[in-house]
Write a protein that holds these residues in place. Structure first.
Motif, PDB file in Angstrom:
ATOM      1  N   ARG A 177       8.686  -5.210  -7.490  1.00  4.98           N
ATOM      2  CA  ARG A 177       9.582  -6.366  -7.461  1.00  4.98           C
ATOM      3  C   ARG A 177      10.701  -6.188  -6.431  1.00  4.98           C
ATOM      4  N   LEU A 178      11.151  -4.955  -6.278  1.00  9.33           N
ATOM      5  CA  LEU A 178      12.258  -4.659  -5.370  1.00  9.33           C
ATOM      6  C   LEU A 178      11.778  -4.272  -3.971  1.00  9.33           C
ATOM      7  N   GLY A 179      10.478  -4.456  -3.714  1.00 10.02           N
ATOM      8  CA  GLY A 179       9.934  -4.237  -2.379  1.00 10.02           C
ATOM      9  C   GLY A 179       9.555  -2.812  -2.058  1.00 10.02           C
ATOM     10  N   GLY A 180       9.491  -1.949  -3.077  1.00 14.24           N
ATOM     11  CA  GLY A 180       9.127  -0.552  -2.853  1.00 14.24           C
ATOM     12  C   GLY A 180       7.622  -0.355  -2.757  1.00 14.24           C
ATOM     13  N   ASP A 181       7.246   0.811  -2.279  1.00 19.19           N
ATOM     14  CA  ASP A 181       5.833   1.166  -2.107  1.00 19.19           C
ATOM     15  C   ASP A 181       5.301   1.777  -3.400  1.00 19.19           C
ATOM     16  N   PRO A 208      -5.265   0.866  -4.542  1.00 23.72           N
ATOM     17  CA  PRO A 208      -5.022  -0.186  -3.543  1.00 23.72           C
ATOM     18  C   PRO A 208      -5.265  -1.593  -4.100  1.00 23.72           C
ATOM     19  N   ALA A 209      -6.280  -1.764  -4.922  1.00 28.83           N
ATOM     20  CA  ALA A 209      -6.572  -3.090  -5.481  1.00 28.83           C
ATOM     21  C   ALA A 209      -5.436  -3.566  -6.385  1.00 28.83           C
ATOM     22  N   VAL A 210      -4.898  -2.686  -7.190  1.00 29.29           N
ATOM     23  CA  VAL A 210      -3.794  -3.059  -8.077  1.00 29.29           C
ATOM     24  C   VAL A 210      -2.532  -3.295  -7.261  1.00 29.29           C
ATOM     25  N   ARG A 211      -2.301  -2.483  -6.238  1.00 29.17           N
ATOM     26  CA  ARG A 211      -1.158  -2.701  -5.345  1.00 29.17           C
ATOM     27  C   ARG A 211      -1.230  -4.104  -4.741  1.00 29.17           C
ATOM     28  N   ASP A 212      -2.419  -4.492  -4.289  1.00 30.77           N
ATOM     29  CA  ASP A 212      -2.600  -5.821  -3.710  1.00 30.77           C
ATOM     30  C   ASP A 212      -2.395  -6.925  -4.747  1.00 30.77           C
TER      31      ASP A 212
END
Length: 165
Positions: free
Chosen positions: A141-145, A152-156
């Motif tokens: 939410r705060l733009g972190g990695d 990768p799929a969940v990150r996307d």
């Protein structure tokens, strides 16, 4: 057939969850990943999205472990869900001592409700012990990695969900 149940909200599923799933597969022939509806937690992802994410993360695990994996949404008592799916073992992941207190109470209550269902605790690997879905969502939410905490799929999926907000 030994059937286990690994319940959680999985909002979203993390590398810590996947670590527990992989290791639980050594204990059972079929592992049902129970995706709790639990609207009280105010999930970011809908039930259908969480079930789809969980199923997508199964890719290749059945072949690697020989364990059948099933995602199963539920909104009843954990012990009733265990009965519904034929599980005789509930798998719970522990990250820290704080987790143990709550889990200890839940095991006691579940034993009163049905003492034929055992609960097994698996400690998350050290590199996954700090991972919590709540914190992953906050970082995203705060733009972190979040790539160290989720696939990768969940990150996307997180990125896509936040882009729509």
């Amino acid at each position: 057939m030994r059937i286990g149940l690994y319940p959680g909200t999985f909002d979203p599923i993390t590398l810590g969850h996947l670590d527990i799933i992989r290791r639980a597969c050594r204990l059972v022939d079929r592992l049902v990943v129970g995706v709790a509806i639990n609207d009280d937690k105010g999930p970011m992802f809908s039930l259908d999205e969480r079930v789809a994410m969980v199923e997508a993360e199964f890719g290749g695990l059945t072949e690697k472990t020989g364990c059948e994996l099933v995602a199963h949404p539920f909104d009843n008592l954990l012990i009733d869900c265990a009965r519904d799916v034929g599980a005789t073992l509930i798998v719970r992941g522990l990250r820290a001592v704080a987790d143990f207190e709550y889990e200890y109470q839940m095991v006691g209550m579940n034993r009163v409700l049905d003492d034929s269902v055992e609960t097994v605790f698996l400690m998350a690997e050290a590199r996954h012990q700090a991972i919590a879905s709540k914190l992953v969502k906050e970082i995203a939410r705060l733009g972190g990695d979040v790539s160290s905490f989720v696939s990768p799929a969940v990150r996307d999926a997180l990125s896509g969900k936040l882009d729509r907000v």
